[in-house]
Design an enzyme around this catalytic site. Structure first.
Site, PDB file in Angstrom:
ATOM      1  N   ASP A  53      -9.543 -10.372   7.554  1.00 58.08           N
ATOM      2  CA  ASP A  53     -10.976 -10.409   7.253  1.00 58.08           C
ATOM      3  C   ASP A  53     -11.461 -11.843   7.056  1.00 58.08           C
ATOM      4  O   ASP A  53     -12.547 -12.222   7.515  1.00 58.08           O
ATOM      5  CB  ASP A  53     -11.280  -9.581   6.005  1.00 58.08           C
ATOM      6  CG  ASP A  53     -11.328  -8.087   6.290  1.00 58.08           C
ATOM      7  OD1 ASP A  53     -10.978  -7.696   7.419  1.00 58.08           O
ATOM      8  OD2 ASP A  53     -11.696  -7.317   5.393  1.00 58.08           O
ATOM      9  N   ASP A  55      -1.427 -18.458  -0.364  1.00 67.90           N
ATOM     10  CA  ASP A  55      -2.549 -19.242  -0.877  1.00 67.90           C
ATOM     11  C   ASP A  55      -2.791 -20.471   0.000  1.00 67.90           C
ATOM     12  O   ASP A  55      -3.929 -20.770   0.369  1.00 67.90           O
ATOM     13  CB  ASP A  55      -2.330 -19.630  -2.347  1.00 67.90           C
ATOM     14  CG  ASP A  55      -0.903 -20.068  -2.654  1.00 67.90           C
ATOM     15  OD1 ASP A  55      -0.043 -20.023  -1.752  1.00 67.90           O
ATOM     16  OD2 ASP A  55      -0.639 -20.458  -3.809  1.00 67.90           O
ATOM     17  N   ASP A  85      -4.184  -7.674   5.573  1.00 67.23           N
ATOM     18  CA  ASP A  85      -5.524  -7.132   5.390  1.00 67.23           C
ATOM     19  C   ASP A  85      -6.499  -8.230   4.976  1.00 67.23           C
ATOM     20  O   ASP A  85      -7.584  -8.398   5.554  1.00 67.23           O
ATOM     21  CB  ASP A  85      -5.464  -6.030   4.323  1.00 67.23           C
ATOM     22  CG  ASP A  85      -6.719  -5.167   4.283  1.00 67.23           C
ATOM     23  OD1 ASP A  85      -7.622  -5.377   5.109  1.00 67.23           O
ATOM     24  OD2 ASP A  85      -6.776  -4.273   3.421  1.00 67.23           O
ATOM     25  N   TYR A  91       0.836  -1.202   0.000  1.00 65.96           N
ATOM     26  CA  TYR A  91       0.000   0.000   0.000  1.00 65.96           C
ATOM     27  C   TYR A  91       0.872   1.254   0.000  1.00 65.96           C
ATOM     28  O   TYR A  91       0.734   2.125   0.851  1.00 65.96           O
ATOM     29  CB  TYR A  91      -0.922   0.005   1.227  1.00 65.96           C
ATOM     30  CG  TYR A  91      -1.979  -1.081   1.231  1.00 65.96           C
ATOM     31  CD1 TYR A  91      -2.078  -2.007   0.210  1.00 65.96           C
ATOM     32  CD2 TYR A  91      -2.881  -1.169   2.272  1.00 65.96           C
ATOM     33  CE1 TYR A  91      -3.035  -3.002   0.223  1.00 65.96           C
ATOM     34  CE2 TYR A  91      -3.861  -2.158   2.299  1.00 65.96           C
ATOM     35  CZ  TYR A  91      -3.930  -3.076   1.267  1.00 65.96           C
ATOM     36  OH  TYR A  91      -4.895  -4.057   1.292  1.00 65.96           O
ATOM     37  N   LYS A 102       4.912 -15.155  -0.127  1.00 68.78           N
ATOM     38  CA  LYS A 102       4.663 -15.676  -1.475  1.00 68.78           C
ATOM     39  C   LYS A 102       5.962 -15.553  -2.269  1.00 68.78           C
ATOM     40  O   LYS A 102       5.995 -15.125  -3.418  1.00 68.78           O
ATOM     41  CB  LYS A 102       3.512 -14.911  -2.148  1.00 68.78           C
ATOM     42  CG  LYS A 102       3.013 -15.549  -3.455  1.00 68.78           C
ATOM     43  CD  LYS A 102       2.504 -16.971  -3.282  1.00 68.78           C
ATOM     44  CE  LYS A 102       2.036 -17.548  -4.624  1.00 68.78           C
ATOM     45  NZ  LYS A 102       1.765 -18.998  -4.532  1.00 68.78           N
TER      46      LYS A 102
END
Length: 349
Positions: free
Chosen positions: A244, A216, A240, A133, A183
């Protein structure tokens, strides 16, 4: 006296922030805490009338406070990137709130969509001010067939080190197990660097067991084996998304809290529920206030009042266990005011 800046924001943010304030008043009376509040009308409504989510000196006005309690941000007609980058992200970055802390746990009375999600209790530690971000990038050839956009991820040694060190210390104080989200098999520069720094810092904390999981596979394991995890440390984007997902696994994003922390305590930290502004139910008095109240409990703990925070947590657990004091989104019958009354009653108010 400890001073709290309150930013109700938009939609149900106003309702749940008022609910949290009422609960804070009750627990403050019980523990003889001296808390003072100032409210700021910074919101999408302000943006539509004045062209900005907050005034130019907004950050400076918040600087003297001990903590910030935020409701929710977002409203139809105001693009999400405008509301987010006009209020929440500038506060996080100006105050070096590099830890986004999101506890995840199951409660009696709150059904998980999983068949077996009992005893889930872990924390997502999300890097909060850099990573994916970033503000570095732009767009070229707007409106032409060859238009393109570039956005750079930024991973600094300072930034990765401090978030990993925080997560390791948290794991040490809990069950001694850290999972790093990565990743690096596909993202060969920033996340290989992340892995290297995680390994370096973990080697200096030998009493914490740790491993790394590709994002993943980790997302799948959060659904298949949520009880396995203790502390998960992740970059801004991965944290983030994972937090959630994890809140949904635990039963509801409506009860999920978060803290944006400056662990050095040089600047005020900010506390907010994870849910959004929910325009579809705003003003109806049916919003679930638990996420905001739990966030307020995290604020109390950060401000040095762990006993008061524990009392609020116990009140939340009691209310969630009873369908008469759960909101309708959790299969109960209570409205917002009913939950607040029950919470206050549990606190002796």
């Amino acid at each position: 006296m400890q001073r709290i800046a309150v930013i109700p924001g938009d939609g149900i943010g106003r309702e749940v922030t008022a609910a949290a304030h009422t609960v804070l008043d009750a627990v403050a009376a019980r523990h003889r805490l001296d808390l003072a509040y100032d409210e700021f009308d910074w919101s999408c409504e302000r943006y539509t009338t004045e062209g900005a989510m907050m005034p130019p000196d907004g950050v400076d006005r918040l600087r003297p406070y001990d903590a910030i309690l935020l409701g929710a941000v977002g409203w139809p007609g105001v693009p999400d990137h405008v509301s987010l980058w006009g209020l929440l992200i500038p506060i996080r970055r100006a105050f070096r709130q590099y830890v986004n802390l999101r506890p995840i746990r199951t409660f009696a009375g709150v059904a998980s969509p999983l068949r077996d999600a009992a005893s889930v209790d872990f924390v997502v530690v999300r890097e909060n001010v850099e990573g994916e971000y970033s503000e570095i990038g732009g767009r070229l050839n707007r409106g032409f067939p060859d238009e393109f956009a570039v956005q750079e991820s930024v991973f600094t040694r300072t930034g990765v080190t401090r978030i990993v060190d925080y997560a390791l210390e948290l794991a040490r104080a809990r069950r001694g197990y850290l999972t790093s989200a990565t990743k690096s098999n596909g993202i060969v520069h920033t996340l290989v660097f992340w892995d290297e720094v995680v390994a370096e810092r973990a080697a200096q904390t030998p009493d914490v067991r740790w491993d790394a999981e590709h994002i993943d596979a980790l997302a799948a394991k959060l659904v298949l084996q949520p009880q396995r995890f203790d502390v998960i440390v992740a970059s801004n984007l991965f944290g983030d998304i994972l937090s959630d997902l994890a809140a949904a696994v635990a039963g509801s994003i409506g009860i999920a809290p978060s803290a944006n922390l400056d662990p050095t305590r040089t600047h005020p930290s900010m506390f907010e529920p994870v849910h959004g502004s929910a325009p579809d139910i705003a003003g109806q008095g049916v919003a679930n206030p638990v996420g905001a109240v739990w966030s307020a409990a995290m604020m109390l703990d950060h401000l040095g009042h762990p006993a008061a925070a524990a009392d609020v947590q116990a009140a939340i657990e009691a209310c969630l266990a009873d369908p008469g004091t759960r909101t309708r989104d959790l299969g109960g019958t209570a409205d917002t005011a009913g939950v607040v009354r029950a919470l206050v009653a549990h606190l002796g108010g």
